[in-house]
Scaffold this motif. Sequence first.
Motif, PDB file in Angstrom:
ATOM      1  N   VAL A 510       0.848  -1.192   0.000  1.00 18.57           N
ATOM      2  CA  VAL A 510       0.000   0.000   0.000  1.00 18.57           C
ATOM      3  C   VAL A 510       0.886   1.246   0.000  1.00 18.57           C
ATOM      4  O   VAL A 510       1.831   1.356   0.781  1.00 18.57           O
ATOM      5  CB  VAL A 510      -0.931   0.022   1.225  1.00 18.57           C
ATOM      6  CG1 VAL A 510      -1.699   1.337   1.289  1.00 18.57           C
ATOM      7  CG2 VAL A 510      -1.909  -1.143   1.176  1.00 18.57           C
ATOM      8  N   ASP A 511       0.576   2.182  -0.879  1.00 16.17           N
ATOM      9  CA  ASP A 511       1.333   3.432  -0.967  1.00 16.17           C
ATOM     10  C   ASP A 511       0.951   4.328   0.209  1.00 16.17           C
ATOM     11  O   ASP A 511      -0.119   4.930   0.232  1.00 16.17           O
ATOM     12  CB  ASP A 511       1.026   4.128  -2.291  1.00 16.17           C
ATOM     13  CG  ASP A 511       1.760   5.464  -2.434  1.00 16.17           C
ATOM     14  OD1 ASP A 511       2.592   5.775  -1.560  1.00 16.17           O
ATOM     15  OD2 ASP A 511       1.503   6.171  -3.424  1.00 16.17           O
ATOM     16  N   MET A 512       1.829   4.392   1.194  1.00 18.16           N
ATOM     17  CA  MET A 512       1.579   5.202   2.385  1.00 18.16           C
ATOM     18  C   MET A 512       2.420   6.483   2.378  1.00 18.16           C
ATOM     19  O   MET A 512       2.636   7.104   3.424  1.00 18.16           O
ATOM     20  CB  MET A 512       1.901   4.389   3.650  1.00 18.16           C
ATOM     21  CG  MET A 512       1.141   3.084   3.746  1.00 18.16           C
ATOM     22  SD  MET A 512      -0.643   3.328   3.913  1.00 18.16           S
ATOM     23  CE  MET A 512      -0.755   3.745   5.640  1.00 18.16           C
ATOM     24  N   VAL A 513       2.921   6.852   1.204  1.00 14.97           N
ATOM     25  CA  VAL A 513       3.800   8.011   1.098  1.00 14.97           C
ATOM     26  C   VAL A 513       3.149   9.144   0.323  1.00 14.97           C
ATOM     27  O   VAL A 513       3.097  10.290   0.797  1.00 14.97           O
ATOM     28  CB  VAL A 513       5.144   7.627   0.438  1.00 14.97           C
ATOM     29  CG1 VAL A 513       6.018   8.865   0.274  1.00 14.97           C
ATOM     30  CG2 VAL A 513       5.849   6.563   1.259  1.00 14.97           C
ATOM     31  N   THR A 514       2.649   8.837  -0.881  1.00 13.29           N
ATOM     32  CA  THR A 514       2.079   9.868  -1.733  1.00 13.29           C
ATOM     33  C   THR A 514       0.911  10.559  -1.041  1.00 13.29           C
ATOM     34  O   THR A 514      -0.031   9.916  -0.604  1.00 13.29           O
ATOM     35  CB  THR A 514       1.576   9.254  -3.061  1.00 13.29           C
ATOM     36  OG1 THR A 514       2.635   8.550  -3.680  1.00 13.29           O
ATOM     37  CG2 THR A 514       1.048  10.335  -3.976  1.00 13.29           C
TER      38      THR A 514
END
Length: 547
Positions: A510-514
């Motif tokens: 899961v992209d938890m940065v963008t």
Amino acid sequence: MIQANSKPEKMEDGLTPTQSRDGVGEVLPQNELRRDFKPRQVFMFSIACAIGTGLVIGSGTALSRGGPASLLISYLVIGTVVFFVMTALGEMAAFLPMNKGFGGYATRIVDPAFGFATGWNYFFKYIIATPTNLTAAGLVIRYWRPDLNVGIWIAVFGFVIICINIFHVNAFGETEFWLGTIKVIVMCILILTCLVSALGGGPNHHRTGFQYWKDPGAFASYLVKDSMTGRFLGWWACMCQACFAFTGTEVVGMTFGETPNPRKNIPRAVRQTFWRISVFYILGVVVLGMAVPYDNEQLIGATKQSTSAAASPFVVAATLAGIKVFPDFINASLLVFTLSAASSDIYCSSRSLYGLAKDGQAPRIFAKTMGNGNPIWAVAFSSSFFALAFLNVSKSSASVFQYFVSLVTIFAVLNWIAILVSHISFRRALKAQNIELDSLPYVGLLQPYGSYFAIFISVLVIIFNGYDAFIPHFQADTFVLKYLGSVLFLINITFWKLYKKTKRVKALEVDMVTGRREFEETESPADHEWNESFWKKAICKLKMVKD
């Protein structure tokens, strides 16, 4: 050598070399919503967005079917569900601010197919709700001018709310701010009127208190008379109606993509949910149960009305207390409620369509915005469905149209489930990627356990909301009506999964940065300048004292 007037060369996906792909499904950076909502607008929107005809009118139907105790219990249960839905949404939105609506979180955190179904589900809900509220507004006017065709008012009000949505988002926010203020004032007046009447302060000076909880009783029987089964069905009827009354509470989540300083303002908006539920819903149904007996003939007759002051249980309460001018006041209030709801319906459906286009799940043209950040094509397409309201001008078409109107509640509950499933996946991703809860700008009360509880109740409502299709005998049309929304949701998931061959997003992937870069915008440049100036002055004063 590149000429000054030459256009940037586009690549295969339509992006120019200077345009980045920061997130999943992101398209043109210039085609972004602007964070131009003012904090006070978001604050009022969070309080007033769920105050509508479901509470002012629909609560009468629930009272007549279940009685005051069933009404209160059901509002407490569904209110708890909605509270956990909002805290779940608040956690995700404050940590990962997105402008793609609820479907954007489902796509990014759960599965693109799930996000596709969620986005279109919300779009369908509000393109149906828009003509419904416009028709309701026309019927409200008809209370005073029965000689005029409802279609006239549908056209007039439709033109007004479309114009509001075409302008800068601040115009929509300002309109909703003042309409929301009126809503809050009206609800306070209605609650106080019922309370004063029940305590004997009405013109007839008849003090009822909690007398109606004893006679005719706290629980009413529905469909099956004078039995435990009938009382249970009465309570469940209140549960289903409560879902309709709370529909729209999550609407404030659609503004998060255009809310400045999301880390600060989103938690603030979410916290208002608790007070809104406590004051306007719970206190409202308590005083209503004190002022009106569930077996009152006027109340039973009112529940058979379509929409107008005559259909409101608050009007029945005022009439029983001897207050004669209340119907006109309620009717004028309902006009504000319905127009505000219709305006926010177009806003929500257009932002849902915009989010779908951003994720590549709808035609890309709907992701284009004007210079003021308004997704004009999404607004135009969503607004076009207001024409469905003209079906109600014809009685034969109106009966068919009511089938679609009833889908709104199921679409709403399905959307709650989508938010809750996304939140549970969000929490799993946090744990898998070793992200501490302390790093979240907002942590919901009793989460993630609250999300599991809310999903359990919501699934029960989805499964058993069609109970009346089997009592006293099977009714095929009612059965189809009550379960069509759920079937469409499952079909959309299956279609997108087969068409795009999507897979569930694993917790570690899961992209938890963008989007977390938005945290840097917690304070505006003006705030930074003020802070810098403040500390400089403080240091100077300390030096002067030292010297």
